[in-house]
Design a protein around this motif. Sequence first.
Motif, PDB file in Angstrom:
ATOM      1  N   LEU A 470      22.143  14.812 -16.507  1.00  0.00           N
ATOM      2  CA  LEU A 470      21.979  15.431 -15.193  1.00  0.00           C
ATOM      3  C   LEU A 470      22.597  16.825 -15.169  1.00  0.00           C
ATOM      4  N   ALA A 471      23.781  16.961 -15.753  1.00  0.00           N
ATOM      5  CA  ALA A 471      24.445  18.264 -15.767  1.00  0.00           C
ATOM      6  C   ALA A 471      23.646  19.268 -16.580  1.00  0.00           C
ATOM      7  N   TYR A 472      23.027  18.808 -17.669  1.00  0.00           N
ATOM      8  CA  TYR A 472      22.222  19.706 -18.493  1.00  0.00           C
ATOM      9  C   TYR A 472      21.048  20.274 -17.694  1.00  0.00           C
ATOM     10  N   VAL A 473      20.349  19.429 -16.953  1.00  0.00           N
ATOM     11  CA  VAL A 473      19.204  19.909 -16.166  1.00  0.00           C
ATOM     12  C   VAL A 473      19.677  20.794 -15.021  1.00  0.00           C
ATOM     13  N   ARG A 474      20.772  20.398 -14.361  1.00  0.00           N
ATOM     14  CA  ARG A 474      21.300  21.237 -13.286  1.00  0.00           C
ATOM     15  C   ARG A 474      21.711  22.615 -13.802  1.00  0.00           C
ATOM     16  N   GLY A 475      22.120  22.675 -15.071  1.00  0.00           N
ATOM     17  CA  GLY A 475      22.523  23.938 -15.663  1.00  0.00           C
ATOM     18  C   GLY A 475      21.371  24.792 -16.136  1.00  0.00           C
ATOM     19  N   GLY A 476      20.132  24.353 -15.909  1.00  0.00           N
ATOM     20  CA  GLY A 476      18.968  25.161 -16.256  1.00  0.00           C
ATOM     21  C   GLY A 476      18.208  24.702 -17.472  1.00  0.00           C
ATOM     22  N   GLY A 477      18.606  23.590 -18.094  1.00  0.00           N
ATOM     23  CA  GLY A 477      17.910  23.094 -19.275  1.00  0.00           C
ATOM     24  C   GLY A 477      16.667  22.304 -18.929  1.00  0.00           C
ATOM     25  N   THR A 478      15.770  22.197 -19.901  1.00  0.00           N
ATOM     26  CA  THR A 478      14.555  21.397 -19.748  1.00  0.00           C
ATOM     27  C   THR A 478      14.726  20.098 -20.524  1.00  0.00           C
ATOM     28  N   LEU A 479      14.456  18.981 -19.873  1.00  0.00           N
ATOM     29  CA  LEU A 479      14.620  17.651 -20.456  1.00  0.00           C
ATOM     30  C   LEU A 479      13.284  16.933 -20.427  1.00  0.00           C
ATOM     31  N   VAL A 480      12.922  16.321 -21.569  1.00  0.00           N
ATOM     32  CA  VAL A 480      11.726  15.477 -21.606  1.00  0.00           C
ATOM     33  C   VAL A 480      12.128  14.148 -22.228  1.00  0.00           C
ATOM     34  N   LEU A 555      -3.233   0.029 -13.875  1.00  0.00           N
ATOM     35  CA  LEU A 555      -2.413   1.194 -13.521  1.00  0.00           C
ATOM     36  C   LEU A 555      -3.257   2.390 -13.091  1.00  0.00           C
ATOM     37  N   ASP A 556      -4.505   2.179 -12.805  1.00  0.00           N
ATOM     38  CA  ASP A 556      -5.411   3.274 -12.474  1.00  0.00           C
ATOM     39  C   ASP A 556      -4.841   4.151 -11.358  1.00  0.00           C
ATOM     40  N   GLY A 557      -4.760   5.457 -11.657  1.00  0.00           N
ATOM     41  CA  GLY A 557      -4.304   6.427 -10.675  1.00  0.00           C
ATOM     42  C   GLY A 557      -2.801   6.611 -10.615  1.00  0.00           C
ATOM     43  N   LEU A 558      -2.034   5.776 -11.283  1.00  0.00           N
ATOM     44  CA  LEU A 558      -0.580   5.907 -11.269  1.00  0.00           C
ATOM     45  C   LEU A 558      -0.134   6.919 -12.329  1.00  0.00           C
ATOM     46  N   PRO A 559       1.026   7.547 -12.132  1.00  0.00           N
ATOM     47  CA  PRO A 559       1.442   8.607 -13.061  1.00  0.00           C
ATOM     48  C   PRO A 559       1.800   8.059 -14.446  1.00  0.00           C
ATOM     49  N   ALA A 560       1.292   8.766 -15.465  1.00  0.00           N
ATOM     50  CA  ALA A 560       1.647   8.459 -16.851  1.00  0.00           C
ATOM     51  C   ALA A 560       2.674   9.455 -17.367  1.00  0.00           C
ATOM     52  N   VAL A 561       2.511  10.722 -16.980  1.00  0.00           N
ATOM     53  CA  VAL A 561       3.476  11.776 -17.313  1.00  0.00           C
ATOM     54  C   VAL A 561       3.917  12.395 -16.004  1.00  0.00           C
ATOM     55  N   LEU A 562       5.211  12.396 -15.779  1.00  0.00           N
ATOM     56  CA  LEU A 562       5.758  12.809 -14.496  1.00  0.00           C
ATOM     57  C   LEU A 562       6.715  13.982 -14.711  1.00  0.00           C
ATOM     58  N   ARG A 563       6.691  14.925 -13.791  1.00  0.00           N
ATOM     59  CA  ARG A 563       7.615  16.062 -13.870  1.00  0.00           C
ATOM     60  C   ARG A 563       8.215  16.322 -12.497  1.00  0.00           C
ATOM     61  N   LYS A 564       9.516  16.521 -12.497  1.00  0.00           N
ATOM     62  CA  LYS A 564      10.204  16.974 -11.301  1.00  0.00           C
ATOM     63  C   LYS A 564      11.083  18.150 -11.719  1.00  0.00           C
ATOM     64  N   GLY A 565      10.669  19.341 -11.362  1.00  0.00           N
ATOM     65  CA  GLY A 565      11.387  20.534 -11.794  1.00  0.00           C
ATOM     66  C   GLY A 565      11.329  20.677 -13.300  1.00  0.00           C
ATOM     67  N   ARG A 566      12.481  20.697 -13.956  1.00  0.00           N
ATOM     68  CA  ARG A 566      12.544  20.852 -15.413  1.00  0.00           C
ATOM     69  C   ARG A 566      12.741  19.523 -16.134  1.00  0.00           C
ATOM     70  N   ALA A 567      12.578  18.400 -15.427  1.00  0.00           N
ATOM     71  CA  ALA A 567      12.742  17.078 -16.024  1.00  0.00           C
ATOM     72  C   ALA A 567      11.387  16.383 -16.129  1.00  0.00           C
ATOM     73  N   TRP A 568      11.029  15.966 -17.339  1.00  0.00           N
ATOM     74  CA  TRP A 568       9.752  15.321 -17.613  1.00  0.00           C
ATOM     75  C   TRP A 568       9.997  13.884 -18.049  1.00  0.00           C
ATOM     76  N   TYR A 569       9.078  12.989 -17.632  1.00  0.00           N
ATOM     77  CA  TYR A 569       9.152  11.595 -18.060  1.00  0.00           C
ATOM     78  C   TYR A 569       7.771  11.158 -18.546  1.00  0.00           C
ATOM     79  N   VAL A 570       7.732  10.626 -19.776  1.00  0.00           N
ATOM     80  CA  VAL A 570       6.474  10.205 -20.410  1.00  0.00           C
ATOM     81  C   VAL A 570       6.532   8.690 -20.554  1.00  0.00           C
ATOM     82  N   SER A 571       5.725   7.978 -19.776  1.00  0.00           N
ATOM     83  CA  SER A 571       5.857   6.525 -19.656  1.00  0.00           C
ATOM     84  C   SER A 571       5.031   5.755 -20.675  1.00  0.00           C
ATOM     85  N   THR A 572       4.436   6.453 -21.630  1.00  0.00           N
ATOM     86  CA  THR A 572       3.681   5.825 -22.703  1.00  0.00           C
ATOM     87  C   THR A 572       3.946   6.630 -23.964  1.00  0.00           C
TER      88      THR A 572
END
Length: 655
Positions: A470-480, A555-572
């Motif tokens: 969390l501190a890394y992203v708050r400090g301006g880093g990009t997390l995936v 899972l039709d229509g549900l997010p597979a890759v999600l991004r909020k600001g500089r934080a990315w989440y890849v669920s597959t």
Amino acid sequence: MPGLSTATNGRILFGGDYNPEQWPEETWHEDVRLMKDAAVNSVTLGVFSWSKLEPTAGAREFGWLDRLMDLMHEHGIGVVLATPTSSPPPWMGHLHPDTLPVDQDGRTEWWGGRQHFSHSSATYRRYAAAVTEDLAARYGGHPALTMWHINNEYCTYDWSDEAAARFRRWLQGRYGTLDALNEAWGTAFWSQGYGDWAEIHTPRHAHYLKNPSQVLDFRRFTSDMLLECYTAERDIVRRATPHTPVTSNFMPLWAGQDAWRWAAEEDVVSVDLYPDPRDPAGAQHGALVQDMTRSQARGPWMLMEQAAGPVNWRGVNHPKPRGLNRLWSLQAVARGADAVCYFQWRQSRQGAEKFHSGMVSHAGEEGRTYQEVKQLGADLAKISGRVTDRHTVNDIAILHDWHAWWASSQDGRLSAHVDHPAVLHAWHRALWESHLTTDFAHPEHDLGGYKLVVVPQLYLLTDAAVDNLLAYVRGGGTLVSGFLTGVADEDDRVRPGGMDPRLRDLFGIRTLHEWWPLEPGEPAECDGFRGTLWSEEIEKTEEAVAEASYKGGELDGLPAVLRKGRAWYVSTLPEPESLRALLARIAAGAGAAPVLDGLPGQVEAVRRGDLLFLLNHGREAVTVEVPGSHRDLLTDAEVSDEITLGRHGVAVLTP
């Protein structure tokens, strides 16, 4: 403390394990002649010599080793002197059965192979300390000594009664009280509550699934017991030779040691590396291990073992094609190695590894293997003064943690097909194939110097690790991050909501409804790509953006890759080409760029200090654009704007 530079003295160390006790003494002088012809400047002695040094309990026979140490010094070859404690003599197990390890079915593992010692045995530790004390006293002042090598490839598990007694003491130190242990292990499940420390044993064979928190602690305990064996011997040689560096060789990405913790206890971090020459991903596997070892060392490291030709332990053991040994050795140098060594110098004629190659193969001096070793020795001599002790700065860090691996690999999980090392390799390969160079880091390390932090999968995360991300992203880093991250705490207790709530907020996940593992070969169709192995039923928050969604199915229509600001989440796990494109896009957005643009697919480019290494992993010649004027240190040729690399060709370019 002394480091690798203390031993290298401005040179790349080149050589390997030398086991002259297997050969008549007249062979030793022939070996020295061949070593000097190949520019060998370092040998490791004594790794498997315990029965030669101590043929009966308490006896000492050092005369042969005295002559070898003197011979190496006479010819300017440094010695990495090993303690022989990885392979106790038969007399030890015969006289002291308590020194032998026991498997999880209660069966004793007997002598006749190697690594047949119980890390918890007080008797074994006493004998190991005694022979180490005598080696240090006898050779600590010898001018040939450049480094100490403790044991070899620590990899012993032990479920014995003596290990159980030490396990109980280890648990008392970790938890203090049985109430705290019962809470951490969740023993309310299946009536497993412990009322006396004596009731706790090592997690031996059970009728059904074992307690996963107990198994996790047993993994931690095993790593710690092996580390105790290492540090006991290390401290002995340090007292005798405080200015001589000490190492012990890791096996690459081995599950039994918390290598982050181990590396902090070593003066020199070293590794053994044996990619399969027939594996199309062999070079990438090598790059991953090299990146990880350099990161553990936080600088130059030692390639302790590799094979000059075939190994002997695969189902089919293929030789290395012409040029591959040189290519992979220089790849290690590019990625930070200041020592390039082999198992072993001369190929054995007897024993379990007689078909494992040596720098001098059964074909002898005229054989291709030795001739290629000679060429490599000459190449390393050309670049030694320009490359040693130089560092590489990378913009990307991949996070890896052994505790997360241990917790995620136990029985009773949602998919036996989700393999932590395989997922790690897939993400590293995607970056490697995009020509993006990376470090590795522990999730609690300082990440502030990186533009992009990549989490392929960390099922278990401590509170400190979550706070760090969390501190890394708050400090301006990009997390995936990949799937199944932040699911459990350090006791393997599932976090509320199936993922740490702080991470869910970071990635923009309102609810993680269900995990949907996939069968082998079953795809998850998504916008623009196919997912494999895993999928998740996620409901996002309003602030999050679905960069890709599932198409069809539950899972039709549900997010597979999600991004909020500089934080990315890849669920597959996207198919390789799609994962490569996704990570390259995220890296570009974070400002992390390849070393060179427009590289052919089979060419790897790595910067070490001010030197540019170009490595052609293909079997065909290829031309690479390198704008500007350079000089190739390997050929001394001037290079302007482009260079042609032959099959498995390498160039080391100055600015």
